[in-house]
Design an enzyme around this catalytic site. Structure first.
Site, PDB file in Angstrom:
ATOM      1  N   ALA A 234      -0.637   1.145   5.863  1.00 49.98           N
ATOM      2  CA  ALA A 234      -0.910   0.436   7.114  1.00 49.98           C
ATOM      3  C   ALA A 234      -1.953  -0.639   6.870  1.00 49.98           C
ATOM      4  O   ALA A 234      -2.804  -0.518   5.987  1.00 49.98           O
ATOM      5  CB  ALA A 234      -1.403   1.402   8.197  1.00 49.98           C
ATOM      6  N   ASP A 235      -1.875  -1.685   7.672  1.00 50.23           N
ATOM      7  CA  ASP A 235      -2.893  -2.729   7.610  1.00 50.23           C
ATOM      8  C   ASP A 235      -3.034  -3.338   9.000  1.00 50.23           C
ATOM      9  O   ASP A 235      -2.041  -3.475   9.728  1.00 50.23           O
ATOM     10  CB  ASP A 235      -2.525  -3.814   6.602  1.00 50.23           C
ATOM     11  CG  ASP A 235      -3.739  -4.630   6.198  1.00 50.23           C
ATOM     12  OD1 ASP A 235      -4.543  -4.132   5.392  1.00 50.23           O
ATOM     13  OD2 ASP A 235      -3.905  -5.755   6.706  1.00 50.23           O
ATOM     14  N   THR A 236      -4.256  -3.671   9.362  1.00 48.72           N
ATOM     15  CA  THR A 236      -4.549  -4.204  10.698  1.00 48.72           C
ATOM     16  C   THR A 236      -5.344  -5.488  10.584  1.00 48.72           C
ATOM     17  O   THR A 236      -6.245  -5.604   9.744  1.00 48.72           O
ATOM     18  CB  THR A 236      -5.365  -3.181  11.521  1.00 48.72           C
ATOM     19  OG1 THR A 236      -4.620  -1.961  11.642  1.00 48.72           O
ATOM     20  CG2 THR A 236      -5.671  -3.721  12.914  1.00 48.72           C
TER      21      THR A 236
ATOM     22  N   LYS B  18       0.831  -1.208   0.000  1.00 50.76           N
ATOM     23  CA  LYS B  18       0.000   0.000   0.000  1.00 50.76           C
ATOM     24  C   LYS B  18       0.867   1.260   0.000  1.00 50.76           C
ATOM     25  O   LYS B  18       0.592   2.220  -0.725  1.00 50.76           O
ATOM     26  CB  LYS B  18      -0.935  -0.009   1.213  1.00 50.76           C
ATOM     27  CG  LYS B  18      -2.024  -1.068   1.149  1.00 50.76           C
ATOM     28  CD  LYS B  18      -2.837  -1.105   2.435  1.00 50.76           C
ATOM     29  CE  LYS B  18      -3.901  -2.203   2.380  1.00 50.76           C
ATOM     30  NZ  LYS B  18      -4.706  -2.254   3.638  1.00 50.76           N
TER      31      LYS B  18
END
Length: 209
Positions: free
Chosen positions: A77-79, A58
């Site tokens: 960001a990724d969660t 990303k």
């Protein structure tokens, strides 16, 4: 803290309103880049490797959209949630949501957020983990929370910053990490990149890079 006169620009390579609000909270002007990254876990990919790869992809995609601009950094960001080595992403429907809630009921799960900041020929990335313990959840509580409409677009099926706070018994680690952007780690990245925070009197969010 970085020089408040810094001219570095930040792109948020995420459509998440929660991440945008956290950046505004710490006074960082940014533009939003709409990126398209396929979120599919590799067969032998660990949850940490998976969430880190998504954040990196990303970030790089956001930076590619600003290739003609100088002094630009892109934040990806990724969660995701993890329990029993099972990845808990956004629920597909009520059945999927209910399954995740039962897995987390009365016990701890991990929330992993990966950050990646790319620009100026450098890249900083890290995975941050927070441990969250849920209350014991009965069917009425699970159904009631689903009908608030909040879980549908949340990794792990809940929003700790919203009505989902009532599901949580305790946390160990960064609260903002559970929201979707670990500010403690982000501050270090911004300082290394020379991007100022605590900026006042500026427009803190725009629509495109």
């Amino acid at each position: 803290m970085p020089n408040p006169q810094s001219t570095q620009r930040l792109i948020l390579a995420s459509a998440s309103p929660r991440r945008a609000e956290l950046l505004r909270q710490i006074g960082v002007p940014f533009a939003v880049a709409a990126t398209s990254v396929e979120e599919r876990r590799g067969a032998d990919e660990s949850p940490r490797d998976y969430v880190l790869r998504l954040a990196q992809e990303k970030s790089r995609a956001g930076l590619a959209q600003a290739h003609s601009q100088r002094d630009v950094w892109s934040l990806g960001a990724d969660t995701l949630g993890v329990v029993d080595d099972q990845i808990l992403e956004k629920p597909h429907d009520f059945a999927d949501f209910s399954r995740m809630m039962r897995l987390m009921s009365g016990r701890e799960h991990s929330v992993l957020t990966a950050l990646c900041l790319s620009g100026a020929g450098a890249e900083f990335s890290e995975v941050v983990e927070t441990r969250v313990r849920f209350r014991a959840l009965d069917r009425a509580l699970i159904e009631g929370y689903w009908h608030t409409g909040e879980p549908q677009d949340k990794a792990g099926g809940y929003g700790i910053q919203g009505m989902g706070a009532l599901l949580v018994a305790s946390i160990r680690g960064s609260y903002s990490n559970v929201v979707g952007l670990p500010l403690e780690t982000l501050a270090e990245f911004l300082e290394r990149a020379g991007i100022a925070y605590w900026q006042t009197g500026m427009k803190l969010g725009v629509s495109s890079p």
